[in-house]
Every structure is written in C-alpha cells, then in structure tokens.
Design an enzyme around this catalytic site. Structure first.
Site, PDB file in Angstrom:
ATOM      1  N   THR A 188       0.875  -1.174   0.000  1.00 40.44           N
ATOM      2  CA  THR A 188       0.000   0.000   0.000  1.00 40.44           C
ATOM      3  C   THR A 188       0.905   1.215   0.000  1.00 40.44           C
ATOM      4  O   THR A 188       1.898   1.273   0.723  1.00 40.44           O
ATOM      5  CB  THR A 188      -0.900   0.070   1.249  1.00 40.44           C
ATOM      6  N   GLU A 220      -5.753  -3.815   1.203  1.00 41.21           N
ATOM      7  CA  GLU A 220      -5.838  -4.824   2.265  1.00 41.21           C
ATOM      8  C   GLU A 220      -7.042  -5.738   2.107  1.00 41.21           C
ATOM      9  O   GLU A 220      -7.190  -6.720   2.823  1.00 41.21           O
ATOM     10  CB  GLU A 220      -5.928  -4.130   3.634  1.00 41.21           C
ATOM     11  N   LYS A 250     -12.449  18.405  12.531  1.00 46.34           N
ATOM     12  CA  LYS A 250     -13.271  18.484  13.739  1.00 46.34           C
ATOM     13  C   LYS A 250     -13.551  19.941  14.040  1.00 46.34           C
ATOM     14  O   LYS A 250     -12.657  20.711  14.345  1.00 46.34           O
ATOM     15  CB  LYS A 250     -12.541  17.826  14.916  1.00 46.34           C
ATOM     16  N   TRP A 254     -17.697  16.203  13.601  1.00 45.73           N
ATOM     17  CA  TRP A 254     -16.969  15.857  12.381  1.00 45.73           C
ATOM     18  C   TRP A 254     -17.586  16.505  11.149  1.00 45.73           C
ATOM     19  O   TRP A 254     -18.798  16.500  10.977  1.00 45.73           O
ATOM     20  CB  TRP A 254     -17.001  14.335  12.159  1.00 45.73           C
TER      21      TRP A 254
HETATM   22  P1  AMP Z   1      -5.988   1.675  -1.870  1.00 45.03           P
HETATM   23  O1  AMP Z   1      -5.611   0.696  -0.845  1.00 45.03           O
HETATM   24  O2  AMP Z   1      -4.828   2.452  -2.391  1.00 45.03           O
HETATM   25  O3  AMP Z   1      -6.785   1.068  -2.964  1.00 45.03           O
HETATM   26  O4  AMP Z   1      -6.902   2.775  -1.190  1.00 45.03           O
HETATM   27  C1  AMP Z   1      -8.043   2.428  -0.464  1.00 45.03           C
HETATM   28  C2  AMP Z   1      -8.747   3.686  -0.018  1.00 45.03           C
HETATM   29  O5  AMP Z   1      -9.277   4.402  -1.136  1.00 45.03           O
HETATM   30  C3  AMP Z   1      -9.956   3.410   0.843  1.00 45.03           C
HETATM   31  O6  AMP Z   1      -9.608   3.119   2.173  1.00 45.03           O
HETATM   32  C4  AMP Z   1     -10.719   4.717   0.685  1.00 45.03           C
HETATM   33  O7  AMP Z   1     -10.206   5.723   1.516  1.00 45.03           O
HETATM   34  C5  AMP Z   1     -10.445   5.100  -0.753  1.00 45.03           C
HETATM   35  N1  AMP Z   1     -11.585   4.668  -1.594  1.00 45.03           N
HETATM   36  C6  AMP Z   1     -11.690   3.567  -2.343  1.00 45.03           C
HETATM   37  N2  AMP Z   1     -12.880   3.527  -2.969  1.00 45.03           N
HETATM   38  C7  AMP Z   1     -13.561   4.627  -2.599  1.00 45.03           C
HETATM   39  C8  AMP Z   1     -14.866   5.159  -2.889  1.00 45.03           C
HETATM   40  N3  AMP Z   1     -15.711   4.553  -3.726  1.00 45.03           N
HETATM   41  N4  AMP Z   1     -15.209   6.330  -2.287  1.00 45.03           N
HETATM   42  C9  AMP Z   1     -14.359   6.975  -1.462  1.00 45.03           C
HETATM   43  N5  AMP Z   1     -13.125   6.533  -1.161  1.00 45.03           N
HETATM   44  C10 AMP Z   1     -12.728   5.369  -1.715  1.00 45.03           C
END
Ligand code: AMP
Length: 543
Positions: free
Chosen positions: A185, A331, A441, A446
């Site tokens: 990641t 993850e 905040k 929030w």
């Molecule tokens: P990654 O592990 O790089 O794929 O990133 C995952 C993160 O992307 C998630 O924990 C979210 O914060 C963001 N994410 C993925 N899909 C969405 C979505 N449809 N709307 C908002 N955030 C998203």
C-alpha cells in the site's frame, strides 16, 4: 460429523485450466510498448504461460520466493500473473509511479529475486539498480528486436526467456493458503506495507467479483481493465474474467489517454470498463471535445476514490452507461462494496437512482462490515451515524507482510480497521465521508471533507477540489476549500460558496476558498491531504 466432499485446493492455476478448456478461442487484445495492437487467444496465452512457468523453473527459486513485475496492463503481464502464482512463487506487483525511494524500499523489503519490467520502465530501474543489489536479474517484457541497451544485470528479453521452453507444464498442487501475490500500500506516511494474498482468498474474491449483483460477468462480456495490474490485482479482474470467459482488452501504457480508450472501447466492443474517477474524466473530456458517444460500453465500475455525481449523470445521460461505484482497499483484495441496485428499486426516479449510485455501494457476501464510535461501540445503520469503518472476511488481510502484528490496523476482536469514516443507511448502502486522519473536527463535530469535495465537483467550473481543516481560534478547525478551475472557466470565491448553500449542511460550508494550479496526488491518484495541510498550515481564515 464431517461432510463428504472432495478436498480440492482453491488454486489460481485451476482458473487457468478451466478457462483453457472452456474458452480457448476467447480473445485478449493489448496495447504494448512494442506493438500498438497485439491480439491472441486464451489458448495462446496459456501455452505461453506454461512456457514461462518452465523458464521460471530454471531460475533455482524456492516455493514462496518473490518475483516482481513492474509493468502496464498487457498480455505479458497477465502471463506473468498466472505463471508465477501457478508455480508456487509470489507475484509482487510494483507501482512504477511510486517515488524511487519507496520502490527501493519495497523491492528490498519483499526480497524480490527477479523483476519482470516493461520496456518503458527500464530507465527508472537503471537509476536505482545499485540500491537493489539483491535482485538477481531482469526480464524485459519485450522481444529481441526491441531489446534496449541496458545496464541492468542479467537482462534478458521476455521472448528469449520463454522462447525455447516446452509448452507442457503440470501445475503443482499445494495448500490453497499459500501466498500468491504481494502488493504494497502506498500510504501517505511511513513506509509502504505489504499485503500478501493467497490462492484461496484470490479464488473466493474472483467468484464474488463475478456475481450478478457485483460485476455480473459472463462469457458474453468484453472487459477493459484500466485499473492497473500493479495495483491490488486490478481489482481481481484478471481472475474473475478468465473464470467466466470474458474477452479482455488491455490499454498498456495508454491508460490515461482518453482517445485510445475511446477507440479501444468502440473497436473491440467493450461492454464493461473499470477504473478510478481520474481516468474516466479523461475519457469523458475526450468524448465531449470531439462530440462522440460511447456506443458499445454498457457499464463501468468506478472506485478507488469517491465518484462525483456529475460523472454518474454524464455517463448515463450522454452515453447510456450505468456507473457502479465500488469501494475497497489493497488490504481487502480489494472488493468490499459495490453500488448495484436492489429489488424494489426499479421504479426510482432518475435523481433517486443517482443518489444511490453516488454512495460507495452495499456489502458483498464475504465481507462483513460495521461502523464504530471512538470507544469501539457499534453504531446503527441509520443513514445518520458515522464512525470508523471496520471489515472482516476471507479476502481481508490478517496482518502485513513481515510486520508480525505491528501494523496497528486490527482490533482485538478480529476486525480490520479501514481508516475510513462511513455512514451506512437502512438499506445497507455505505458512504465514505472521510479518512480518519483527514477528518475535520469543528466545535467537536466531524465534517466530512470527501462529501464536500463530491458536491463541489458537481459545479461546471471545477476541475478538481480538495477540502482540508485549518486551525481556527473558536472552532478548533474549519474547512478550507482548494479548487483547480476547469479549463477556461471563471469562478469566484463567493460564487462557489453561495452555490453550496442548501447542498450541504450550513456549518459545513468552507470558511474560505483558494484557487490553485495543482493538487498533489499519491501514486494511486488519491489527494495527498497531508501535503496540502503542510502547504496551508499557516493559512489565515477570514473569520
Ligand atoms: P488503496 O488501498 O490504495 O486502494 O486505497 C483504499 C482507499 O481508497 C480506501 O480506504 C478509501 O479511503 C479510498 N476509496 C476507495 N474507494 C472509494 C470510494 N468509492 N469512495 C471513497 N473513497 C474510496
């Protein structure tokens, strides 16, 4: 009493054998660095995959050893996926857009023994070669004719590497919990963390991805994954499409090019395409600028970041394309939710339907989710309460590679804390309002920055928007809106703030607006809020 069913391991090679038997003549079309349009069949692909497996077998690797790929989406990368995992090694996909120091870190952390690298990415690796001395050699994903002069040690072209090998190979049978793939990641802070998928999790995830209320994949589909093979296994597409016999179209290095995507979609009759919102912006802009409609595309899965309502409407109104928003993370393999409609929603008005599709989607069987407050108490699914989003299931990581429980993302009762803040409504549709660390905040309450950004993106004069919290003497923090204007657009602070009235809660309306030329992004296209907060740390709000 035990059941009396066969104990067959769920292995990635079983997908390949099934696809070979049943869909051997199905096509795979790729744009590559050495060929503008390569075309062959599943049968060709699997023949070469077996040759590659034989070639890898000569390298003296042990089961579980990591072989990295640094490549765009194309047929050779797909062959690598199946040959590496199918042989019992681990396919470590590396995002070439990471910072060089992150790439060095993850290659060394993963202890990659060989790297398969795209022609166009060779110069990047040459620059860091002296810092990754543990790598024994490099397989350049091209043929002898296009082989570059390179200083990389033991460099060989892919075609020479597999050329003389037999195309017969018996896929070994092993424990389905053996590791199959590794993806780091690209967090915005700290060192990247490795997520280690296994054969069982990958096969189960592929089944779930193909289901009718997920992506509804069938052998009649033609699928274009713009989501990269180097990021979370391209959302499982390389597995779920071969499981169901879809035609595949790979855009290679042209994934950000609206014109190429448009042409591939029309010419190859793509029915489903998948990618992050930024990619679709490029496609929609291209279609708009040349006055063309997407005639073949039926549906698109968009995820990785929130999908603006305006994008859902544009796809529907101008192109008759249904948008399914997905949410997940590295993850989670990554599928967690998908925004397909439920029974009883057939009579929704177009606006009601858009408001459902603008949410992040509903749970897929295999992923349990819950939202909890700061004390870890579960919150109701009432469309009002927000809290930290936690998940568990067979394709969600139980730990990070070589961190031995120090990743800090798992709860004592066995859930994975996603770091997202979410609301879940009575029907089970979830909306991401923020990342835990990005939450603003204000007066103890929030404010969801992502929700404000989504709304602002609906304004015609906005190309991109970000919202961050800046210090405020009375409210602790108040939101600051940062905007890149659409090309040629005129937009003033008061105009956009006035436009927001009635669209979001009054007290969420940002205190000020700054217009910028650029917003920093991570390698996977997410806004680097941490960078923005640094940049605007001393910003004086007018109030
Ligand atoms: P990654 O592990 O790089 O794929 O990133 C995952 C993160 O992307 C998630 O924990 C979210 O914060 C963001 N994410 C993925 N899909 C969405 C979505 N449809 N709307 C908002 N955030 C998203």
């Amino acid at each position: 009493m035990q059941g009396l069913m066969m104990d067959t391991e769920l292995q990635i090679s079983s997908i390949l054998r099934h696809a070979d038997r049943n869909f051997g003549d199905r096509e795979i079309v790729s744009v590559t660095a050495d060929n503008p349009l390569h075309r062959y069949t599943y049968a060709d692909c699997f023949r070469r995959t077996r040759q590659l497996a034989n070639a890898l077998g000569n390298l003296g690797l042990a089961a579980g050893d990591r072989i990295a790929t640094m490549a765009w989406n194309d047929y050779r990368h797909l062959e690598a996926y199946y040959a590496i995992a199918g042989s019992g090694f681990v396919c470590h996909t590396i995002n070439p857009r990471l910072f060089p120091e992150q790439i060095v870190f993850i290659i060394n952390h993963a202890e990659d023994r060989w790297i398969m690298v795209d022609l166009l990415i060779v110069p990047l690796l040459e620059k860091i070669a002296d810092q990754i001395s543990g790598v024994e050699g490099f397989i350049i994903l091209t043929d002898e004719q296009h082989m570059p002069e390179t200083t990389l040690k033991n460099a060989i072209s892919y075609e020479s590497f597999i050329g003389d090998e037999s195309d017969e190979f018996d896929w070994p049978v092993f424990d389905e919990r053996s590791a199959s793939a590794l993806c780091y990641t690209s967090g915005t802070t700290g060192d990247p963390k490795g997520v280690l998928y296994d054969h069982r999790s990958t096969v189960l995830h592929a089944y779930a991805g193909a289901m009718a209320d997920t992506m509804a994949l069938s052998s009649k589909d033609c699928v274009l994954p713009v989501v990269p093979l180097f990021h979370v296994n391209a959302w499982g597409v390389p597995y779920s499409t071969l499981m169901t016999g879809c035609k595949l179209v790979f855009p290679g290095p042209k994934m950000g090019d609206g014109e190429t995507l448009y042409q591939l979609m029309e010419q190859e009759e793509v029915s489903l395409a998948l990618g992050v919102p930024t990619v679709w912006l490029a496609l929609l802009q291209y279609a708009e600028s040349v006055g063309k409609k997407l005639n073949k595309l039926q549906r698109t899965v968009i995820g990785g970041a929130a999908v603006p309502e305006s994008m859902i409407r544009e796809f529907r109104d101008k192109h008759d394309v249904v948008v399914m928003q997905g949410w997940g993370m590295t993850e989670m393999s990554p599928l967690g939710t998908i925004g397909t409609l439920k029974y009883g929603m057939e009579s929704l008005t177009p606006d009601e339907e858009v408001s459902i599709r603008a949410k992040a989607g509903r749970g897929i069987f295999g992923v349990e989710m819950r939202i909890v407050d700061d004390e870890g108490k579960e919150l109701p699914w009432d469309g009002v309460a927000y809290g930290s989003l936690q998940v568990r299931g067979p394709w969600i990581c139980s730990d990070y590679f070589k961190l031995d429980g120090a990743g800090g993302a798992h709860t004592d009762d066995g859930w994975f804390d996603t770091g997202d803040v979410a609301i879940i409504d009575q029907l089970g549709y979830m909306s991401i309002t923020d990342r835990t660390k990005d939450v603003i905040k204000s007066g103890g309450e929030w404010i969801g920055s992502i929700e404000i950004e989504n709304t602002v993106m609906g304004h015609d004069s906005v190309a991109e928007a970000a919202v961050i919290g800046v210090a405020h003497p009375k409210w602790t923090e108040r939101p600051l809106l940062i905007i890149i204007k659409a090309e040629g657009a005129q937009l003033e602070r008061d105009e956009i703030l006035g436009w927001l009235e009635g669209k979001i809660a009054k007290w969420w309306i940002p205190d000020d607006v700054v217009f910028v030329e650029e917003i920093p992004h991570t390698a996977t296209g997410k806004i680097r809020k941490i960078e923005l907060r640094k940049q605007f740390a001393d910003y004086q709000l007018p109030s």
